[in-house]
Design a protein around this motif. Structure first.
Motif, PDB file in Angstrom:
ATOM      1  N   GLY A 252       0.814  -1.210   0.000  1.00  0.00           N
ATOM      2  CA  GLY A 252       0.000   0.000   0.000  1.00  0.00           C
ATOM      3  C   GLY A 252       0.845   1.256   0.000  1.00  0.00           C
ATOM      4  O   GLY A 252       2.081   1.209   0.040  1.00  0.00           O
ATOM      5  N   LEU A 253       0.171   2.399  -0.028  1.00  0.00           N
ATOM      6  CA  LEU A 253       0.838   3.694  -0.069  1.00  0.00           C
ATOM      7  C   LEU A 253       0.875   4.325   1.315  1.00  0.00           C
ATOM      8  O   LEU A 253       0.032   4.043   2.158  1.00  0.00           O
ATOM      9  CB  LEU A 253       0.103   4.636  -1.029  1.00  0.00           C
ATOM     10  CG  LEU A 253      -0.194   4.108  -2.437  1.00  0.00           C
ATOM     11  CD1 LEU A 253      -0.961   5.163  -3.228  1.00  0.00           C
ATOM     12  CD2 LEU A 253       1.087   3.736  -3.149  1.00  0.00           C
ATOM     13  N   ALA A 254       1.856   5.213   1.523  1.00  0.00           N
ATOM     14  CA  ALA A 254       1.945   5.972   2.765  1.00  0.00           C
ATOM     15  C   ALA A 254       2.638   7.294   2.465  1.00  0.00           C
ATOM     16  O   ALA A 254       3.408   7.416   1.502  1.00  0.00           O
ATOM     17  CB  ALA A 254       2.722   5.205   3.835  1.00  0.00           C
ATOM     18  N   VAL A 255       2.379   8.291   3.306  1.00  0.00           N
ATOM     19  CA  VAL A 255       3.051   9.578   3.144  1.00  0.00           C
ATOM     20  C   VAL A 255       4.475   9.471   3.672  1.00  0.00           C
ATOM     21  O   VAL A 255       4.847   8.540   4.381  1.00  0.00           O
ATOM     22  CB  VAL A 255       2.290  10.700   3.881  1.00  0.00           C
ATOM     23  CG1 VAL A 255       0.934  10.922   3.232  1.00  0.00           C
ATOM     24  CG2 VAL A 255       2.137  10.379   5.359  1.00  0.00           C
ATOM     25  N   TYR A 496      -2.488   0.941   5.767  1.00  0.00           N
ATOM     26  CA  TYR A 496      -1.783   0.963   7.045  1.00  0.00           C
ATOM     27  C   TYR A 496      -2.132  -0.291   7.844  1.00  0.00           C
ATOM     28  O   TYR A 496      -3.286  -0.696   7.907  1.00  0.00           O
ATOM     29  CB  TYR A 496      -2.165   2.194   7.869  1.00  0.00           C
ATOM     30  CG  TYR A 496      -1.754   3.507   7.242  1.00  0.00           C
ATOM     31  CD1 TYR A 496      -0.429   3.738   6.883  1.00  0.00           C
ATOM     32  CD2 TYR A 496      -2.684   4.519   7.009  1.00  0.00           C
ATOM     33  CE1 TYR A 496      -0.061   4.939   6.306  1.00  0.00           C
ATOM     34  CE2 TYR A 496      -2.313   5.722   6.445  1.00  0.00           C
ATOM     35  CZ  TYR A 496      -0.994   5.929   6.091  1.00  0.00           C
ATOM     36  OH  TYR A 496      -0.616   7.110   5.516  1.00  0.00           O
ATOM     37  N   ASN A 497      -1.105  -0.893   8.442  1.00  0.00           N
ATOM     38  CA  ASN A 497      -1.296  -2.062   9.297  1.00  0.00           C
ATOM     39  C   ASN A 497      -1.152  -1.654  10.755  1.00  0.00           C
ATOM     40  O   ASN A 497      -0.183  -0.973  11.120  1.00  0.00           O
ATOM     41  CB  ASN A 497      -0.255  -3.146   8.986  1.00  0.00           C
ATOM     42  CG  ASN A 497      -0.377  -3.681   7.573  1.00  0.00           C
ATOM     43  OD1 ASN A 497       0.257  -3.168   6.665  1.00  0.00           O
ATOM     44  ND2 ASN A 497      -1.188  -4.703   7.388  1.00  0.00           N
ATOM     45  N   TYR A 498      -2.096  -2.093  11.588  1.00  0.00           N
ATOM     46  CA  TYR A 498      -2.041  -1.829  13.024  1.00  0.00           C
ATOM     47  C   TYR A 498      -2.149  -3.160  13.758  1.00  0.00           C
ATOM     48  O   TYR A 498      -3.040  -3.961  13.476  1.00  0.00           O
ATOM     49  CB  TYR A 498      -3.176  -0.886  13.443  1.00  0.00           C
ATOM     50  CG  TYR A 498      -3.028   0.488  12.845  1.00  0.00           C
ATOM     51  CD1 TYR A 498      -2.315   1.482  13.502  1.00  0.00           C
ATOM     52  CD2 TYR A 498      -3.574   0.774  11.592  1.00  0.00           C
ATOM     53  CE1 TYR A 498      -2.167   2.738  12.930  1.00  0.00           C
ATOM     54  CE2 TYR A 498      -3.416   2.021  11.019  1.00  0.00           C
ATOM     55  CZ  TYR A 498      -2.711   3.000  11.699  1.00  0.00           C
ATOM     56  OH  TYR A 498      -2.547   4.233  11.124  1.00  0.00           O
ATOM     57  N   MET A 499      -1.217  -3.368  14.687  1.00  0.00           N
ATOM     58  CA  MET A 499      -1.131  -4.667  15.357  1.00  0.00           C
ATOM     59  C   MET A 499      -1.183  -4.500  16.866  1.00  0.00           C
ATOM     60  O   MET A 499      -0.868  -3.437  17.408  1.00  0.00           O
ATOM     61  CB  MET A 499       0.179  -5.363  14.957  1.00  0.00           C
ATOM     62  CG  MET A 499       0.260  -5.714  13.488  1.00  0.00           C
ATOM     63  SD  MET A 499       1.919  -6.230  12.976  1.00  0.00           S
ATOM     64  CE  MET A 499       2.737  -4.639  12.830  1.00  0.00           C
ATOM     65  N   ALA A 500      -1.571  -5.568  17.520  1.00  0.00           N
ATOM     66  CA  ALA A 500      -1.574  -5.618  18.987  1.00  0.00           C
ATOM     67  C   ALA A 500      -1.410  -7.061  19.418  1.00  0.00           C
ATOM     68  O   ALA A 500      -1.778  -7.986  18.678  1.00  0.00           O
ATOM     69  CB  ALA A 500      -2.866  -5.036  19.559  1.00  0.00           C
ATOM     70  N   THR A 501      -0.851  -7.250  20.595  1.00  0.00           N
ATOM     71  CA  THR A 501      -0.764  -8.599  21.149  1.00  0.00           C
ATOM     72  C   THR A 501      -1.983  -8.847  22.023  1.00  0.00           C
ATOM     73  O   THR A 501      -2.478  -7.939  22.700  1.00  0.00           O
ATOM     74  CB  THR A 501       0.544  -8.771  21.943  1.00  0.00           C
ATOM     75  OG1 THR A 501       0.743 -10.149  22.221  1.00  0.00           O
ATOM     76  CG2 THR A 501       0.527  -7.981  23.232  1.00  0.00           C
TER      77      THR A 501
END
Length: 694
Positions: A252-255, A496-501
């Motif tokens: 994906g794209l990001a700034v 955007y990928n957002y992760m958590a345990t």
């Protein structure tokens, strides 16, 4: 497209590609030689070329671009060459050597090789500083952090000229307080340093993976920051009204700010757009099983898409460094147009992985190169136009190519020039076929069930030979093949990928509530970022996944799930999805066993509109595009046969070319070997089918 133009830039090891989409006109492809010593120079050269060919000043084109997108190899090259920033690590005392212990094993394929050298450490031992602190596995603090240890580390780093600092403590994913406090101290004492906080970058269980990911990010961050600053500044000078977007390894794209902060996402920036482009060009033919191969000047990249979905890698060893964040699964080989042919100590012919790159380049480029390369072999075999590549802007010297192959390969082996060239062609093809097998056969896929999509400027000369070796019977070669990754960028979404345990068993309401809460929190963060990027709810998409395992297992597998509230009534859907995924990966499942979640992830997309495609007008028959003949070699005996050569620009929709033949597009050459038939589709792609012998 909201404005007149959209621009995609893909910086490769040898060429930098530019794809410009113009509303109601279509797309144009431009190529310039890459400038590894200063990647921004190639961008300036390319923009100047676009301006010259369109007859429009760049300061009129760039302000009218809705998106300017850059895929870069800056991070990848820095990691390959170990030319990143001088980096320090602050970690839990006693864990300074975890990145060197590497979970106690070597990479796959070298586990039992006692002579395999250890990996070069991005942070040498003396720059890893332990801090007395301890958080337990339930998130409680057993030992408060000794702030004096952090300050002592900063004093030492200042003396050593450290540019970037990675911070990674044990169990920080369950309690970030110590890492955040340490980061605050570092900012106070080292205001010029770039800081990577492990639990922010990769907030998931597995200390080694998190620490290695943080170090890699820190190692690349100053390099990416300087690059992004230079590129953003140049586009602002040209009047850009939108921030430059950068292509990420997750597809994906990001700034630019996001790429500077999360530089590890830039490692595979270039080839990560290939699957998107591959699916796009095969959509008119209703094909969702696609293997996309991209042979540039330096490397050969392979991606596989099954049922419209491309595999993402997480927690893998990439260039011998453990990376936890999601990356498009790309198999990369040292097999490109610039790959050098050589004879090993046993007298066997080899090709690559060494490359002549763009400077000095293949011998036939006439820029000082004297070693034989794949491009030189293709020229000697008659596949390439001796008048030059890229529409004649890159002249080729046949005599220099012949001299290089004769002196370095043919004479030492005691064979003819023709056999030596075909031998190089065959060997580099075998290397590429092995790579395709690794992403297909070795992962349980039959390559004959896939369409082979040709990308990269050098691939067209090899594509029918590769398909024949794999038993693949259909090939798609877009006219934009040599810039397909740049094209993939302009049709890709922001991501955007957002992760958590989230270590919980799927057997109680408290666990379900925790999963739901974490998903909502992650997605709220992502929506804020997307809103800043100009995306509203109407053009936003969210997907979720869970890393799950049977209780007692060591490794987990990723399961894609729908966006629904998890509770006692819906949990069976999760369990069913996990059991099916486990059986798909490992051929068995245990529906009766307890299941636990380890990590979770939300992926948020900002959906962009796609540029219009101009249909190719109906052709007048392939004879109208015939520009002459050329002698070419298709067999190991080195015998030449005269074959027709067609000018791709004069072929129209429906025109058919019977192999053996050569089709010359401006930026790529397609070799149609015997028993293959090419047809130009109105979508702008050649469909090449295998016709079995009568």
């Amino acid at each position: 497209m909201r404005t007149k133009y959209r621009l995609g830039i893909d910086a490769g090891g040898t060429f930098t590609d530019f794809v410009l989409a113009e509303k109601a006109v279509g797309t144009r492809l431009f190529k310039v030689l890459s400038t590894p010593s200063d990647p921004t120079l190639a961008i300036r050269n390319g923009l100047a070329l676009i301006s010259e060919e369109l007859g429009v000043p760049m300061d009129e084109i760039i302000p009218n671009c809705d998106l300017c997108i850059n895929g870069t190899t800056v991070g990848l090259n820095a990691l390959i060459q170990h030319k990143g920033a001088k980096t320090g690590l602050i970690c839990t005392a006693g864990h300074e050597d975890s990145i060197e212990i590497r979970n106690g094993h070597k990479e796959d394929g070298y586990r039992y090789d006692a002579e395999y050298p250890k990996a070069v450490m991005l942070v040498p031992r003396y720059l890893r500083k332990g801090v007395r602190e301890r958080v337990l596995s339930d998130g409680s603090i057993r030992t408060p952090m000794a702030e004096e240890d952090v300050r002592a580390a900063c004093e030492f780093f200042l003396k050593e000229g450290i540019e970037s600092v990675a911070i990674s403590f044990v169990w920080s994913v369950l309690n970030m307080d110590h890492e955040l406090r340490a980061a605050k101290i570092v900012r106070e004492m080292m205001p010029d340093a770039i800081i990577t906080v492990g639990s922010e970058l990769y907030p998931q269980i597995r200390e080694y993976t998190r620490t290695s990911t943080a170090i890699t990010n820190a190692y690349l961050a100053p390099i990416l920051k300087r690059y992004v600053t230079a590129v953003d500044g140049h586009f602002r000078q040209l009047g850009a009204r939108q921030p430059v977007r950068y292509f990420q390894s997750n597809g994906g794209l990001a700034v630019g700010q996001m790429m500077s902060d999360r530089s590890v996402y830039a490692i595979n920036s270039g080839p990560a757009s290939a699957p998107t482009a591959g699916l796009h060009v095969t959509r008119p033919f209703d094909k969702k099983n696609v293997i996309t191969v991209d042979m540039g000047g330096t490397s050969f990249d392979i991606t596989l898409t099954r049922d419209g979905t491309t595999n993402l890698n997480k927690n893998i060893d990439f260039l011998r460094y453990r990376i936890g964040v999601p990356m498009i699964q790309v198999e990369t080989l040292g097999a490109g147009g610039g790959s050098i042919g050589w004879i090993d100590d046993t007298g066997l012919l080899q090709v690559g992985p060494q490359s002549a790159g763009s400077d000095p380049g293949p011998a036939c480029y006439g820029q000082g190169g004297t070693l034989p390369t794949t491009t030189d072999a293709n020229l000697v075999l008659g596949y390439l136009n001796p008048d030059g590549l890229v529409g004649g802007r890159l002249p080729l010297d046949v005599e220099k190519a012949e001299t290089a192959i004769r002196e370095k390969i043919a004479e030492p082996l005691g064979i003819s020039l023709e056999k030596a060239a075909y031998g190089m062609f065959t060997i580099v093809n075998a290397s590429m076929v092995n790579g395709i097998r690794r992403v297909s056969v070795e992962r349980g896929y039959d390559p004959r069930d896939f369409v082979l999509v040709c990308a990269g400027g050098a691939t067209g000369a090899h594509i029918t030979a590769l398909a024949s070796s794999m038993g693949i019977t259909q090939i798609v070669v877009p006219k934009l093949a040599s810039g397909l990754c740049a094209f993939g960028q302009i049709i890709s979404d922001v991501k955007y990928n957002y992760m958590a345990t989230c270590p919980v068993r799927l057997d109680n309401d408290e666990a379900y509530a925790r999963i739901n809460t974490l998903f909502r929190e992650l997605e709220a963060q992502g929506l804020v970022h997307l809103k800043k990027d100009g995306f509203g709810k109407a053009n936003t998409k969210i997907s979720r996944s869970l890393e799950m395992r049977y209780v007692g297992q060591v490794h987990e597998c990723t399961v894609e799930i729908d966006n629904f509230e998890i509770n006692a009534k819906t949990v069976d859907r999760l369990k069913k999805a996990f059991n099916e995924r486990h059986e798909q990966l490992y051929t068995y499942s245990e529906p009766q066993s307890a299941i636990e979640v380890v990590n979770l992830e939300s992926t948020l997309y900002g959906l962009i509109d796609k540029p219009d495609a101009a249909a190719i007008p109906k052709g007048k028959g392939s004879d109208a595009a015939l520009k002459g003949t050329r002698k070419a070699i298709f067999t190991l005996d080195g015998k030449r046969q005269r074959v027709p050569v067609y000018e791709g620009a004069k072929l129209g929709a429906g025109d058919i070319v019977q192999g053996p033949a050569i089709i010359e597009e401006v930026t790529t050459t397609i070799v149609v070997e015997p028993h293959w038939v090419a047809r130009l589709d109105e979508s702008g792609s050649y469909v090449i089918d295998y016709k079995a012998k009568a």
